[in-house]
Design an enzyme around this catalytic site. Structure first.
Site, PDB file in Angstrom:
ATOM      1  N   ASP A   1     -32.760  74.612  54.110  1.00  0.00           N
ATOM      2  CA  ASP A   1     -33.521  75.793  54.484  1.00  0.00           C
ATOM      3  C   ASP A   1     -34.679  76.053  53.523  1.00  0.00           C
ATOM      4  OD1 ASP A   1     -31.847  76.475  52.348  1.00  0.00           O
ATOM      5  OD2 ASP A   1     -30.967  78.228  53.334  1.00  0.00           O
TER       6      ASP A   1
ATOM      7  N   ASP B   1     -36.113  75.582  46.208  1.00  0.00           N
ATOM      8  CA  ASP B   1     -36.425  76.641  45.247  1.00  0.00           C
ATOM      9  C   ASP B   1     -36.536  76.015  43.858  1.00  0.00           C
ATOM     10  OD1 ASP B   1     -36.687  79.402  44.496  1.00  0.00           O
ATOM     11  OD2 ASP B   1     -34.574  79.485  43.999  1.00  0.00           O
TER      12      ASP B   1
ATOM     13  N   VAL C   1     -36.396  85.718  50.505  1.00  0.00           N
ATOM     14  CA  VAL C   1     -36.510  85.901  51.955  1.00  0.00           C
ATOM     15  C   VAL C   1     -35.179  85.669  52.659  1.00  0.00           C
ATOM     16  CG1 VAL C   1     -38.963  85.318  52.031  1.00  0.00           C
ATOM     17  CG2 VAL C   1     -37.262  83.497  52.258  1.00  0.00           C
TER      18      VAL C   1
ATOM     19  N   LYS D   1     -40.762  76.772  47.790  1.00  0.00           N
ATOM     20  CA  LYS D   1     -41.262  77.725  46.787  1.00  0.00           C
ATOM     21  C   LYS D   1     -41.628  76.922  45.540  1.00  0.00           C
ATOM     22  CE  LYS D   1     -38.316  81.829  47.398  1.00  0.00           C
ATOM     23  NZ  LYS D   1     -37.169  82.504  46.755  1.00  0.00           N
TER      24      LYS D   1
ATOM     25  N   ARG E   1     -28.423  85.561  58.389  1.00  0.00           N
ATOM     26  CA  ARG E   1     -28.762  84.192  58.810  1.00  0.00           C
ATOM     27  C   ARG E   1     -29.191  84.146  60.267  1.00  0.00           C
ATOM     28  NH1 ARG E   1     -26.895  80.703  54.722  1.00  0.00           N
ATOM     29  NH2 ARG E   1     -24.932  81.290  53.748  1.00  0.00           N
TER      30      ARG E   1
HETATM   31  P1  5GP Z   1     -32.413  75.450  44.648  1.00  0.00           P
HETATM   32  O1  5GP Z   1     -31.197  74.626  44.384  1.00  0.00           O
HETATM   33  O2  5GP Z   1     -33.636  74.640  45.062  1.00  0.00           O
HETATM   34  O3  5GP Z   1     -32.728  76.400  43.519  1.00  0.00           O
HETATM   35  O4  5GP Z   1     -32.073  76.459  45.790  1.00  0.00           O
HETATM   36  C1  5GP Z   1     -31.804  76.085  47.043  1.00  0.00           C
HETATM   37  C2  5GP Z   1     -30.888  77.105  47.689  1.00  0.00           C
HETATM   38  O5  5GP Z   1     -31.028  78.426  47.118  1.00  0.00           O
HETATM   39  C3  5GP Z   1     -31.256  77.251  49.125  1.00  0.00           C
HETATM   40  O6  5GP Z   1     -30.573  76.324  49.943  1.00  0.00           O
HETATM   41  C4  5GP Z   1     -30.872  78.690  49.420  1.00  0.00           C
HETATM   42  O7  5GP Z   1     -29.516  78.739  49.798  1.00  0.00           O
HETATM   43  C5  5GP Z   1     -31.035  79.419  48.122  1.00  0.00           C
HETATM   44  N1  5GP Z   1     -32.312  80.169  48.059  1.00  0.00           N
HETATM   45  C6  5GP Z   1     -33.394  79.912  47.295  1.00  0.00           C
HETATM   46  N2  5GP Z   1     -34.385  80.794  47.508  1.00  0.00           N
HETATM   47  C7  5GP Z   1     -33.930  81.643  48.461  1.00  0.00           C
HETATM   48  C8  5GP Z   1     -34.499  82.781  49.146  1.00  0.00           C
HETATM   49  O8  5GP Z   1     -35.647  83.213  48.962  1.00  0.00           O
HETATM   50  N3  5GP Z   1     -33.705  83.379  50.068  1.00  0.00           N
HETATM   51  C9  5GP Z   1     -32.437  82.967  50.343  1.00  0.00           C
HETATM   52  N4  5GP Z   1     -31.762  83.641  51.250  1.00  0.00           N
HETATM   53  N5  5GP Z   1     -31.865  81.892  49.728  1.00  0.00           N
HETATM   54  C10 5GP Z   1     -32.610  81.247  48.814  1.00  0.00           C
HETATM   55 MG    MG Z   2     -28.695  76.856  50.985  1.00  0.00          MG
END
Ligand code: 5GP
Ligand code: MG
Length: 181
Positions: A99, A102, A152, A130, A164
């Site tokens: 999805d 980040d 978001v 992001k 969701r």
């Molecule tokens: P990462 O491992 O890249 O830091 O984060 C990935 C996961 O963090 C995504 O699959 C999601 O579940 C969660 N996440 C990151 N940013 C957001 C956001 O703005 N909103 C939501 N709802 N989940 C996020």
């Molecule tokens: Mg996720």
């Protein structure tokens, strides 16, 4: 539920237009090659379903589970499990679908796990990106939209397990964070 949303960032129609574009890119890149779309649960379920239905080429579908968020909006410990079986990974071209990209922790970890389990190739496709939040060097091969550093929800993305099922992507009102964390 709609009352908890402060602003809508991407309406349903715009989302589907963006997915049409990326589905076309993915289709051209995999045409003539066997591959498996690996959705990262739970957040990618809606995106993966819309994406694969716009790719008129042979593909297989699998899922893996990754969770890094607790009830809040900051990344916590990453938990990865429910890997597809060996024969679904070994020697296969995989397209990880998530999805949102980040910090990069989830995709970085999943890519190395799948490579270690014998995947022939691991690429990635994310609904939202992001880039300003990246803590690990990781770039998606395909992405639909780039977003600012803003939490978001909707279109698969949750806050404390909810939202969701919103058909659009939006930002929550501040009161929602303070009342539920
Ligand atoms: P990462 O491992 O890249 O830091 O984060 C990935 C996961 O963090 C995504 O699959 C999601 O579940 C969660 N996440 C990151 N940013 C957001 C956001 O703005 N909103 C939501 N709802 N989940 C996020
Ligand atoms: Mg996720």
């Amino acid at each position: 539920m709609h009352d908890d949303i402060k602003t809508v960032l991407y309406a349903e129609e715009e989302i589907l237009q963006g997915i049409d574009r990326v589905a076309g890119e993915v289709t051209e890149s995999y045409r003539g090659h066997d591959f498996t779309v690996v959705g990262v649960l739970k957040g990618s379920c809606i995106f993966a379903a819309d994406l694969i239905r716009r790719m008129p080429i042979p593909l297989e579908l699998a899922f893996v589970y990754a969770s890094s968020y607790g009830a809040g909006t900051e990344s916590g410990e990453l938990e990865v499990n429910f890997f597809p079986s060996e024969h679904e990974i070994e020697g296969r071209r995989l397209l990880l679908v998530d999805d949102i990209l980040d910090s990069g922790q989830t995709m970085h970890r999943l890519k190395s796990e799948f490579e270690a389990r014998g995947a022939a190739e691991v690429k990635s496709c994310v609904f939202l990106d992001k880039p300003s939040r990246r803590a690990l060097p990781f770039e998606a091969d395909f992405r639909v939209f780039e977003v600012q550093n803003l939490f978001v929800v909707g279109y698969g993305l949750d806050f404390a397990g909810r939202y969701r099922n919103l058909p659009y992507v939006g930002a929550l009102r501040e009161e929602v964070f303070t009342s539920k964390v």
